[in-house]
Design a protein around this motif. Structure first.
Motif, PDB file in Angstrom:
ATOM      1  N   GLN A 112       0.856  -1.190   0.000  1.00  0.00           N
ATOM      2  CA  GLN A 112       0.000   0.000   0.000  1.00  0.00           C
ATOM      3  C   GLN A 112       0.893   1.242   0.000  1.00  0.00           C
ATOM      4  O   GLN A 112       1.526   1.574   0.998  1.00  0.00           O
ATOM      5  N   ALA A 113       0.937   1.938  -1.126  1.00  0.00           N
ATOM      6  CA  ALA A 113       1.888   3.029  -1.323  1.00  0.00           C
ATOM      7  C   ALA A 113       1.193   4.388  -1.321  1.00  0.00           C
ATOM      8  O   ALA A 113       0.148   4.564  -1.945  1.00  0.00           O
ATOM      9  N   ILE A 114       1.794   5.340  -0.630  1.00  0.00           N
ATOM     10  CA  ILE A 114       1.250   6.678  -0.494  1.00  0.00           C
ATOM     11  C   ILE A 114       2.258   7.672  -1.070  1.00  0.00           C
ATOM     12  O   ILE A 114       3.444   7.630  -0.720  1.00  0.00           O
ATOM     13  N   PRO A 115       1.830   8.579  -1.949  1.00  0.00           N
ATOM     14  CA  PRO A 115       2.760   9.587  -2.479  1.00  0.00           C
ATOM     15  C   PRO A 115       3.131  10.610  -1.410  1.00  0.00           C
ATOM     16  O   PRO A 115       2.356  10.861  -0.484  1.00  0.00           O
ATOM     17  N   PHE A 116       4.310  11.185  -1.541  1.00  0.00           N
ATOM     18  CA  PHE A 116       4.725  12.216  -0.596  1.00  0.00           C
ATOM     19  C   PHE A 116       5.585  13.244  -1.313  1.00  0.00           C
ATOM     20  O   PHE A 116       6.164  12.978  -2.363  1.00  0.00           O
ATOM     21  N   ASP A 117       5.648  14.418  -0.707  1.00  0.00           N
ATOM     22  CA  ASP A 117       6.472  15.507  -1.224  1.00  0.00           C
ATOM     23  C   ASP A 117       7.555  15.804  -0.196  1.00  0.00           C
ATOM     24  O   ASP A 117       7.280  16.343   0.876  1.00  0.00           O
ATOM     25  N   ARG A 118       8.778  15.442  -0.517  1.00  0.00           N
ATOM     26  CA  ARG A 118       9.894  15.605   0.421  1.00  0.00           C
ATOM     27  C   ARG A 118      10.014  17.049   0.898  1.00  0.00           C
ATOM     28  O   ARG A 118      10.251  17.314   2.090  1.00  0.00           O
ATOM     29  N   ASP A 119       9.864  17.989  -0.023  1.00  0.00           N
ATOM     30  CA  ASP A 119      10.070  19.395   0.326  1.00  0.00           C
ATOM     31  C   ASP A 119       9.073  19.897   1.368  1.00  0.00           C
ATOM     32  O   ASP A 119       9.382  20.821   2.125  1.00  0.00           O
ATOM     33  N   HIS A 120       7.883  19.300   1.389  1.00  0.00           N
ATOM     34  CA  HIS A 120       6.897  19.700   2.394  1.00  0.00           C
ATOM     35  C   HIS A 120       7.314  19.282   3.803  1.00  0.00           C
ATOM     36  O   HIS A 120       6.841  19.860   4.786  1.00  0.00           O
ATOM     37  N   TRP A 121       8.158  18.278   3.901  1.00  0.00           N
ATOM     38  CA  TRP A 121       8.534  17.720   5.200  1.00  0.00           C
ATOM     39  C   TRP A 121       9.853  18.241   5.750  1.00  0.00           C
ATOM     40  O   TRP A 121       9.942  18.578   6.937  1.00  0.00           O
ATOM     41  N   VAL A 122      10.888  18.268   4.924  1.00  0.00           N
ATOM     42  CA  VAL A 122      12.238  18.467   5.470  1.00  0.00           C
ATOM     43  C   VAL A 122      12.406  19.806   6.171  1.00  0.00           C
ATOM     44  O   VAL A 122      13.169  19.911   7.144  1.00  0.00           O
ATOM     45  N   THR A 123      11.713  20.827   5.722  1.00  0.00           N
ATOM     46  CA  THR A 123      11.836  22.135   6.365  1.00  0.00           C
ATOM     47  C   THR A 123      11.072  22.208   7.683  1.00  0.00           C
ATOM     48  O   THR A 123      11.262  23.158   8.450  1.00  0.00           O
TER      49      THR A 123
END
Length: 232
Positions: A24-35
Motif C-alpha cells: 500500500q503506497a502513499i505519495p509524498f512531497d519531500r520538500d513539504h517535510w524536510v523544512t
C-alpha cells in the motif's frame, strides 16, 4: 460487549492479499517535510531512494516496516516516526503542516523520551500497554491515536503478548460501527479499553478467516472510506 461471533467483513467486502497490504503506497512531497523537521537527521534516507511514479515518490508499508527495524536507537525511532507520518499523511501541504505541529510543540528530547518509553513498553508488555502509554503519561502533543497506532503497528514485529498492534483511525472506526459489533465506536479519542476491544475483534476475525490481522484492518479502512463517499 457481545460475545457472539461478529462478522467484520460482510458480503461484498474484499479482504486484500497480504502482499497488497504491504505494498500500500502513499505519495509524498519531500520538500513539504524536510523544512518542518527539527533537524536533517529526522529524515529517513530510505525515502530518498524511492522511484517516482507520476512525478511523485511513494512510500509503502513494507518500507516503513524496514525502517522500523532500526527503532532500537534514537535515530531509528526518529526515522520511524517521520516515515509513519509521511505514509499516513499524503501530499497536501496543509495536512503535512498539521502533522508537523508534533515537532513544533514539543522539544526533540521530549519526543525521544516518549518514543523510547512507549516502544520499550510495546516490546515488554504488548500493544495495549503501549497504547495506554502514548495516550497518557508518554503522550506526545498532536500525535493522536490515529497516528501513534501507525507507529506502534510498524514497530510491532517484536511486540510482547498475543496481539500485534494495528492501526485505528476514523475510517476503521466507521467500518466497525457499521459492522454491528455491539460497541460504540467514536471516530477519534479512543480510550485504551476501546483499542483493546478492537485488537481482540480483529485478531479473532483474522484467525477465523486464516489471514493476517492487518489484512482485516486494511479491509475495514477501505470500507470506512466508502461509507463516507471517498474512493478506497
Amino acid at each position: 460487549m457481545q460475545s457472539a461471533t461478529v462478522h467484520l467483513t460482510p458480503a461484498g467486502t474484499t479482504v486484500p492479499e497480504h502482499g497488497a497490504v504491504l505494498g500500500q503506497a502513499i505519495p509524498f512531497d519531500r520538500d513539504h517535510w524536510v523544512t518542518r523537521l527539527p533537524s536533517a537527521d529526522w529524515w529517513p534516507p530510505e525515502l530518498d531512494g524511492r522511484t517516482e511514479v507520476a512525478g511523485r515518490r511513494r512510500v509503502d508499508r513494507s518500507l516503513v516496516l524496514d525502517i522500523a527495524a532500526r527503532s532500537d536507537s534514537i535515530e531509528g525511532r526518529r526515522h520511524l516516526l517521520t516515515a509513519a507520518l509521511v505514509w499516513g499523511t499524503g501530499t497536501k501541504a496543509r495536512s503535512v503542516a498539521r502533522r508537523a505541529r508534533i515537532f513544533t510543540e514539543s522539544a526533540p528530547r521530549d519526543i525521544d523520551v516518549c518514543l523510547e518509553a512507549a516502544l520499550d513498553i510495546l516490546r515488554e508488555d504488548g500493544a495495549v500497554a503501549a497504547y495506554y502509554a502514548l495516550n497518557n503519561e508518554h503522550r506526545i502533543r498532536f500525535l493522536g491515536p490515529a497516528f501513534f497506532t501507525k507507529v506502534l503497528y510498524f514497530a510491532g514485529r517484536e511486540s510482547a503478548g498475543a496481539w500485534r498492534p494495528l492501526i485505528l483511525d476514523r475510517f476503521v472506526a466507521l467500518a466497525l460501527r457499521a459492522a454491528g459489533t455491539g460497541d460504540k465506536w467514536p471516530t477519534s479519542a479512543w480510550k485504551t479499553p476501546c483499542y483493546e476491544r478492537y485488537l481482540s475483534l480483529i485478531h479473532e476475525h483474522a484467525r477465523r478467516e486464516g489471514v493476517f490481522p492487518d489484512q482485516i484492518e486494511a479491509a475495514l479502512f477501505t470500507r470506512g472510506k466508502r461509507l463516507v463517499g471517498r474512493p478506497g
